[in-house]
Scaffold this motif. Sequence first.
Motif, PDB file in Angstrom:
ATOM      1  N   GLY A 179       0.835  -1.197   0.000  1.00  0.00           N
ATOM      2  CA  GLY A 179       0.000   0.000   0.000  1.00  0.00           C
ATOM      3  C   GLY A 179       0.868   1.245   0.000  1.00  0.00           C
ATOM      4  O   GLY A 179       1.946   1.262   0.598  1.00  0.00           O
ATOM      5  N   PHE A 180       0.424   2.290  -0.688  1.00  0.00           N
ATOM      6  CA  PHE A 180       1.138   3.568  -0.677  1.00  0.00           C
ATOM      7  C   PHE A 180       0.200   4.665  -1.164  1.00  0.00           C
ATOM      8  O   PHE A 180      -0.883   4.397  -1.692  1.00  0.00           O
ATOM      9  CB  PHE A 180       2.399   3.527  -1.546  1.00  0.00           C
ATOM     10  N   ARG A 181       0.607   5.899  -0.998  1.00  0.00           N
ATOM     11  CA  ARG A 181      -0.159   7.044  -1.459  1.00  0.00           C
ATOM     12  C   ARG A 181       0.797   8.130  -1.923  1.00  0.00           C
ATOM     13  O   ARG A 181       1.806   8.396  -1.273  1.00  0.00           O
ATOM     14  CB  ARG A 181      -1.047   7.579  -0.332  1.00  0.00           C
ATOM     15  N   ILE A 182       0.456   8.766  -3.054  1.00  0.00           N
ATOM     16  CA  ILE A 182       1.258   9.867  -3.584  1.00  0.00           C
ATOM     17  C   ILE A 182       0.314  11.011  -3.915  1.00  0.00           C
ATOM     18  O   ILE A 182      -0.515  10.901  -4.832  1.00  0.00           O
ATOM     19  CB  ILE A 182       2.054   9.454  -4.844  1.00  0.00           C
ATOM     20  N   MET A 183       0.427  12.102  -3.190  1.00  0.00           N
ATOM     21  CA  MET A 183      -0.411  13.270  -3.438  1.00  0.00           C
ATOM     22  C   MET A 183       0.222  14.158  -4.504  1.00  0.00           C
ATOM     23  O   MET A 183       1.438  14.318  -4.561  1.00  0.00           O
ATOM     24  CB  MET A 183      -0.592  14.081  -2.149  1.00  0.00           C
ATOM     25  N   GLY A 184      -0.639  14.719  -5.356  1.00  0.00           N
ATOM     26  CA  GLY A 184      -0.174  15.734  -6.302  1.00  0.00           C
ATOM     27  C   GLY A 184       0.258  15.224  -7.646  1.00  0.00           C
ATOM     28  O   GLY A 184       0.776  16.006  -8.465  1.00  0.00           O
ATOM     29  N   ILE A 185       0.044  13.934  -7.935  1.00  0.00           N
ATOM     30  CA  ILE A 185       0.456  13.414  -9.234  1.00  0.00           C
ATOM     31  C   ILE A 185      -0.418  12.232  -9.629  1.00  0.00           C
ATOM     32  O   ILE A 185      -0.867  11.467  -8.774  1.00  0.00           O
ATOM     33  CB  ILE A 185       1.948  12.984  -9.211  1.00  0.00           C
ATOM     34  N   ALA A 186      -0.683  12.118 -10.942  1.00  0.00           N
ATOM     35  CA  ALA A 186      -1.366  10.958 -11.505  1.00  0.00           C
ATOM     36  C   ALA A 186      -0.318  10.138 -12.250  1.00  0.00           C
ATOM     37  O   ALA A 186       0.194  10.574 -13.292  1.00  0.00           O
ATOM     38  CB  ALA A 186      -2.488  11.394 -12.450  1.00  0.00           C
ATOM     39  N   LEU A 187       0.040   8.969 -11.717  1.00  0.00           N
ATOM     40  CA  LEU A 187       1.140   8.179 -12.276  1.00  0.00           C
ATOM     41  C   LEU A 187       0.850   7.651 -13.675  1.00  0.00           C
ATOM     42  O   LEU A 187       1.764   7.265 -14.386  1.00  0.00           O
ATOM     43  CB  LEU A 187       1.462   7.010 -11.344  1.00  0.00           C
ATOM     44  N   SER A 188      -0.416   7.615 -14.067  1.00  0.00           N
ATOM     45  CA  SER A 188      -0.747   7.145 -15.416  1.00  0.00           C
ATOM     46  C   SER A 188      -0.262   8.105 -16.485  1.00  0.00           C
ATOM     47  O   SER A 188      -0.115   7.735 -17.647  1.00  0.00           O
ATOM     48  CB  SER A 188      -2.259   6.978 -15.552  1.00  0.00           C
ATOM     49  N   GLY A 189      -0.011   9.347 -16.112  1.00  0.00           N
ATOM     50  CA  GLY A 189       0.360  10.371 -17.082  1.00  0.00           C
ATOM     51  C   GLY A 189      -0.811  11.205 -17.563  1.00  0.00           C
ATOM     52  O   GLY A 189      -0.633  12.122 -18.368  1.00  0.00           O
TER      53      GLY A 189
END
Length: 415
Positions: free
Chosen positions: A373-383
Amino acid sequence: MLQCIFLLSDSGEVMLEKQLTGHRVDRSICAWFWEHALSQADSSKLQPVIASPTHYLFQVLREGITFLACSQVEMPPLMAIEFLCRVADVLSDYLGGLNEDVIKDNFVIVYELLDEMIDNGFPLTTEPNILREMIAPPNIVSKVLSVVTGNSSNVSDTLPGATASCVPWRTTDTKYANNEVYVDLVEEMDAIINRDGILVKCEIYGEVQVNSHLSGLPDLTLSFANPSILDDVRFHPCVRFRPWESDQILSFVPPDGQFKLMSYRVRKLKSTPIYVKPQLTSDAGTCRISVLVGIRNDPGKIIDSVTLDFQLPPCVLSADLSSNCGSVNILSSKKCSWSIGRIPKDKTPSMSGTLVLETGLERLHVFPTFEVGFRIMGIALSGVKIDKLDIKNLPNKPYKGFRALTRAGEFEVRA
């Protein structure tokens, strides 16, 4: 045409039964469904459409509650599944979540909503905005009044004006002192990494969530910088399909408040933001385990809420695990949970320890699967990137806000 809807708890108990037609469906169908579910290797991945000896069954699982619908005649399966998903979404919105206790505490509201959402087996009103005008959401005041007056009905005596409107998902005469709209890109990464460390599957399921507080009847146009990467798109009924089909532009009159504008998938991604490297060696009745977690591709944003969960094999009698970052907990069900939080820059998080195997077993033959599990705010990794959002039919310039979030979905690493 649906004939009956059942709500089942995670133990198979029938919490709610709603007969929709003159032909009554016997509750024994629930027992048959539950036996069929238990016969499967993983009941959480049960097929959504099942043919029983007497009925066609449609099921959706949400938060441990199974929404089960029955029909004796063939019907479009996606219509039944979509309706059950709408029922689950509306109940979650009305009741502030879904669980067994909430359903039991709000039987009246649930039955009233089902009465309005489906008529004689056919879906009728599924828009939350209209339903809120027809049936008041539960609150402390309404519960106190129902006890004092003895009237437990929450149904309004007047029909909402939006039912006769060309935009039935939007309430009429909406007015705000400050017009504002917020657009969120929320993505979940699903990945499978095999024992050799090879990325077998990596794709993203994403949603465009909108929170709209706009006066009157605004007309919005949302465009993406790279719409060609989107696959399996699914829209809210407010979206006009022709502009998307011709120019990949979302043109719509939004519902009031928060709603899911569209969902999509981006397939065949080449990498993941973090890596997990497990190593297990066993001999003489013990197994040594070591796991490393780190950043594979730095997304330029902080990776936090990192967790690692895995189930110990049944042959493991005891485990002694420790980590140099975060905390490790071993539950009574033999499930291990490693909470890392934010990955530090000065060291690589690692967990190590020893597993004691049952008597007579020299080596470990069943290896665990690690759920990440993880979370990254401020970016959409799909592009996926939003290009612009245009708003018409508003007297004043509104405030527009944009955010992005990527989190782990079914992210598995096999040891």
